[in-house]
Design a protein around this motif. Structure first.
Motif, PDB file in Angstrom:
ATOM      1  N   LYS A  89       3.208  34.706 -23.479  1.00 11.15           N
ATOM      2  CA  LYS A  89       3.249  34.281 -22.080  1.00 11.15           C
ATOM      3  C   LYS A  89       2.559  32.936 -21.900  1.00 11.15           C
ATOM      4  O   LYS A  89       2.983  32.124 -21.085  1.00 11.15           O
ATOM      5  N   VAL A  90       1.485  32.703 -22.659  1.00 14.58           N
ATOM      6  CA  VAL A  90       0.777  31.423 -22.583  1.00 14.58           C
ATOM      7  C   VAL A  90       1.706  30.305 -23.011  1.00 14.58           C
ATOM      8  O   VAL A  90       1.831  29.283 -22.309  1.00 14.58           O
ATOM      9  N   MET A  91       2.374  30.459 -24.133  1.00 19.11           N
ATOM     10  CA  MET A  91       3.279  29.429 -24.632  1.00 19.11           C
ATOM     11  C   MET A  91       4.470  29.247 -23.695  1.00 19.11           C
ATOM     12  O   MET A  91       4.887  28.122 -23.416  1.00 19.11           O
ATOM     13  N   GLU A  92       5.003  30.348 -23.199  1.00 21.09           N
ATOM     14  CA  GLU A  92       6.135  30.272 -22.289  1.00 21.09           C
ATOM     15  C   GLU A  92       5.758  29.539 -20.999  1.00 21.09           C
ATOM     16  O   GLU A  92       6.510  28.686 -20.516  1.00 21.09           O
ATOM     17  N   SER A  93       4.591  29.843 -20.453  1.00 20.12           N
ATOM     18  CA  SER A  93       4.180  29.183 -19.209  1.00 20.12           C
ATOM     19  C   SER A  93       3.859  27.715 -19.451  1.00 20.12           C
ATOM     20  O   SER A  93       4.120  26.870 -18.593  1.00 20.12           O
ATOM     21  N   PHE A  94       3.306  27.384 -20.623  1.00 19.20           N
ATOM     22  CA  PHE A  94       3.024  25.988 -20.945  1.00 19.20           C
ATOM     23  C   PHE A  94       4.317  25.183 -21.041  1.00 19.20           C
ATOM     24  O   PHE A  94       4.442  24.118 -20.435  1.00 19.20           O
ATOM     25  N   TYR A  95       5.280  25.703 -21.793  1.00 20.18           N
ATOM     26  CA  TYR A  95       6.557  24.995 -21.938  1.00 20.18           C
ATOM     27  C   TYR A  95       7.309  24.923 -20.609  1.00 20.18           C
ATOM     28  O   TYR A  95       7.950  23.916 -20.308  1.00 20.18           O
ATOM     29  N   SER A  96       7.217  25.972 -19.825  1.00 17.54           N
ATOM     30  CA  SER A  96       7.833  25.959 -18.506  1.00 17.54           C
ATOM     31  C   SER A  96       7.180  24.888 -17.631  1.00 17.54           C
ATOM     32  O   SER A  96       7.872  24.170 -16.896  1.00 17.54           O
ATOM     33  N   GLY A  97       5.862  24.776 -17.718  1.00 11.48           N
ATOM     34  CA  GLY A  97       5.151  23.743 -16.958  1.00 11.48           C
ATOM     35  C   GLY A  97       5.568  22.344 -17.366  1.00 11.48           C
ATOM     36  O   GLY A  97       5.756  21.466 -16.521  1.00 11.48           O
ATOM     37  N   VAL A  98       5.732  22.129 -18.655  1.00  8.20           N
ATOM     38  CA  VAL A  98       6.162  20.817 -19.145  1.00  8.20           C
ATOM     39  C   VAL A  98       7.575  20.497 -18.660  1.00  8.20           C
ATOM     40  O   VAL A  98       7.849  19.377 -18.214  1.00  8.20           O
ATOM     41  N   LYS A  99       8.451  21.480 -18.719  1.00  7.77           N
ATOM     42  CA  LYS A  99       9.827  21.264 -18.249  1.00  7.77           C
ATOM     43  C   LYS A  99       9.855  20.899 -16.771  1.00  7.77           C
ATOM     44  O   LYS A  99      10.540  19.951 -16.364  1.00  7.77           O
ATOM     45  N   PHE A 100       9.114  21.670 -15.968  1.00  8.24           N
ATOM     46  CA  PHE A 100       9.092  21.398 -14.534  1.00  8.24           C
ATOM     47  C   PHE A 100       8.436  20.056 -14.228  1.00  8.24           C
ATOM     48  O   PHE A 100       8.856  19.342 -13.311  1.00  8.24           O
ATOM     49  N   LYS A 101       7.414  19.706 -15.000  1.00 13.15           N
ATOM     50  CA  LYS A 101       6.755  18.417 -14.794  1.00 13.15           C
ATOM     51  C   LYS A 101       7.737  17.275 -15.048  1.00 13.15           C
ATOM     52  O   LYS A 101       7.814  16.326 -14.257  1.00 13.15           O
ATOM     53  N   MET A 102       8.484  17.362 -16.125  1.00 15.34           N
ATOM     54  CA  MET A 102       9.461  16.316 -16.435  1.00 15.34           C
ATOM     55  C   MET A 102      10.568  16.273 -15.387  1.00 15.34           C
ATOM     56  O   MET A 102      10.976  15.194 -14.947  1.00 15.34           O
ATOM     57  N   LEU A 103      11.035  17.434 -14.973  1.00 18.29           N
ATOM     58  CA  LEU A 103      12.097  17.503 -13.977  1.00 18.29           C
ATOM     59  C   LEU A 103      11.636  16.908 -12.647  1.00 18.29           C
ATOM     60  O   LEU A 103      12.336  16.068 -12.060  1.00 18.29           O
ATOM     61  N   TYR A 104      10.474  17.305 -12.176  1.00 15.72           N
ATOM     62  CA  TYR A 104       9.985  16.800 -10.896  1.00 15.72           C
ATOM     63  C   TYR A 104       9.619  15.323 -10.962  1.00 15.72           C
ATOM     64  O   TYR A 104       9.774  14.604  -9.972  1.00 15.72           O
ATOM     65  N   THR A 105       9.141  14.859 -12.098  1.00 17.44           N
ATOM     66  CA  THR A 105       8.860  13.433 -12.234  1.00 17.44           C
ATOM     67  C   THR A 105      10.146  12.627 -12.091  1.00 17.44           C
ATOM     68  O   THR A 105      10.203  11.654 -11.331  1.00 17.44           O
ATOM     69  N   ALA A 106      11.182  13.029 -12.796  1.00 16.66           N
ATOM     70  CA  ALA A 106      12.470  12.318 -12.703  1.00 16.66           C
ATOM     71  C   ALA A 106      13.043  12.413 -11.295  1.00 16.66           C
ATOM     72  O   ALA A 106      13.533  11.410 -10.743  1.00 16.66           O
ATOM     73  N   LEU A 107      12.967  13.585 -10.695  1.00 11.89           N
ATOM     74  CA  LEU A 107      13.498  13.776  -9.349  1.00 11.89           C
ATOM     75  C   LEU A 107      12.752  12.929  -8.323  1.00 11.89           C
ATOM     76  O   LEU A 107      13.366  12.251  -7.494  1.00 11.89           O
ATOM     77  N   ALA A 157       0.830  -1.206   0.000  1.00  8.35           N
ATOM     78  CA  ALA A 157       0.000   0.000   0.000  1.00  8.35           C
ATOM     79  C   ALA A 157       0.867   1.260   0.000  1.00  8.35           C
ATOM     80  O   ALA A 157       0.560   2.236  -0.698  1.00  8.35           O
ATOM     81  N   LYS A 158       1.952   1.236   0.779  1.00  8.54           N
ATOM     82  CA  LYS A 158       2.878   2.377   0.796  1.00  8.54           C
ATOM     83  C   LYS A 158       3.488   2.571  -0.593  1.00  8.54           C
ATOM     84  O   LYS A 158       3.589   3.701  -1.083  1.00  8.54           O
ATOM     85  N   SER A 159       3.848   1.491  -1.238  1.00 10.64           N
ATOM     86  CA  SER A 159       4.417   1.575  -2.580  1.00 10.64           C
ATOM     87  C   SER A 159       3.410   2.140  -3.570  1.00 10.64           C
ATOM     88  O   SER A 159       3.754   2.980  -4.417  1.00 10.64           O
ATOM     89  N   ALA A 160       2.160   1.700  -3.457  1.00  9.48           N
ATOM     90  CA  ALA A 160       1.112   2.213  -4.345  1.00  9.48           C
ATOM     91  C   ALA A 160       0.879   3.699  -4.101  1.00  9.48           C
ATOM     92  O   ALA A 160       0.744   4.483  -5.051  1.00  9.48           O
ATOM     93  N   PHE A 161       0.855   4.101  -2.844  1.00  8.09           N
ATOM     94  CA  PHE A 161       0.645   5.515  -2.512  1.00  8.09           C
ATOM     95  C   PHE A 161       1.776   6.378  -3.049  1.00  8.09           C
ATOM     96  O   PHE A 161       1.546   7.449  -3.625  1.00  8.09           O
ATOM     97  N   VAL A 162       3.005   5.924  -2.891  1.00 11.15           N
ATOM     98  CA  VAL A 162       4.156   6.686  -3.385  1.00 11.15           C
ATOM     99  C   VAL A 162       4.122   6.774  -4.914  1.00 11.15           C
ATOM    100  O   VAL A 162       4.433   7.823  -5.487  1.00 11.15           O
ATOM    101  N   PHE A 171      10.933  10.230  -8.889  1.00  7.09           N
ATOM    102  CA  PHE A 171      11.228   8.823  -9.174  1.00  7.09           C
ATOM    103  C   PHE A 171      12.560   8.426  -8.545  1.00  7.09           C
ATOM    104  O   PHE A 171      12.661   7.397  -7.875  1.00  7.09           O
ATOM    105  N   ALA A 172      13.575   9.227  -8.784  1.00  6.98           N
ATOM    106  CA  ALA A 172      14.910   8.914  -8.264  1.00  6.98           C
ATOM    107  C   ALA A 172      14.921   8.890  -6.741  1.00  6.98           C
ATOM    108  O   ALA A 172      15.482   7.972  -6.133  1.00  6.98           O
ATOM    109  N   LEU A 173      14.297   9.878  -6.120  1.00  8.61           N
ATOM    110  CA  LEU A 173      14.270   9.926  -4.658  1.00  8.61           C
ATOM    111  C   LEU A 173      13.500   8.753  -4.065  1.00  8.61           C
ATOM    112  O   LEU A 173      13.926   8.153  -3.080  1.00  8.61           O
ATOM    113  N   ALA A 174      12.356   8.431  -4.673  1.00 10.55           N
ATOM    114  CA  ALA A 174      11.548   7.322  -4.157  1.00 10.55           C
ATOM    115  C   ALA A 174      12.282   5.992  -4.279  1.00 10.55           C
ATOM    116  O   ALA A 174      12.295   5.193  -3.339  1.00 10.55           O
TER     117      ALA A 174
END
Length: 128
Positions: free
Chosen positions: A72-90, A40-45, A92-95
């Protein structure tokens, strides 16, 4: 930032993230009753690793709207995608580095939450 054009997108993103959280808790409880605490802990993480980057993306992507602020719309969208990918990898690695996890439960919940947005528009769009 209180643009009325972004209100619909923000509301949809909020509903989507809220539904993802509910699904993660349902999966976590189900896994707990069938396989125990460690699964359950693994599923939650796994769900956590999928939801947090989506929240960051939603915050970044729906900051601006309109023709006058299209750059600004395009810049914020691309920034969001970059941060999403970065935080997903981070996350994953930490978990995987610091937590004792069952890979099957972790990855299954992660995949369910990642693919859930493909099905959510069917359930969240109002029938007119």
């Amino acid at each position: 930032m209180s643009n009325t054009l972004t209100k619909v997108g923000r509301e949809f993103a909020f509903k989507q993230i809220l539904l993802m959280i509910v699904v993660v808790f349902i999966i976590t409880l189900t896994v707990y009753f069938f396989w125990g605490f460690l699964h359950a802990k693994s599923a939650f993480v796994g769900g956590f690793v999928a939801i947090v980057p989506n929240m960051i993306f939603a915050y970044k992507a729906f900051r601006y709207a309109g023709a006058q602020s299209s750059s600004k719309v395009m810049e914020s969208f691309y920034s969001g995608v970059k941060f999403k990918m970065l935080y997903t990898a981070l996350l994953f690695a930490l978990a995987l580095k610091f937590l004792v996890l069952i890979p099957a439960a972790f990855l299954t919940t992660y995949c369910v939450v990642v693919f859930l947005p493909l099905l959510l528009p069917v359930f969240l769009i109002k029938n007119n």
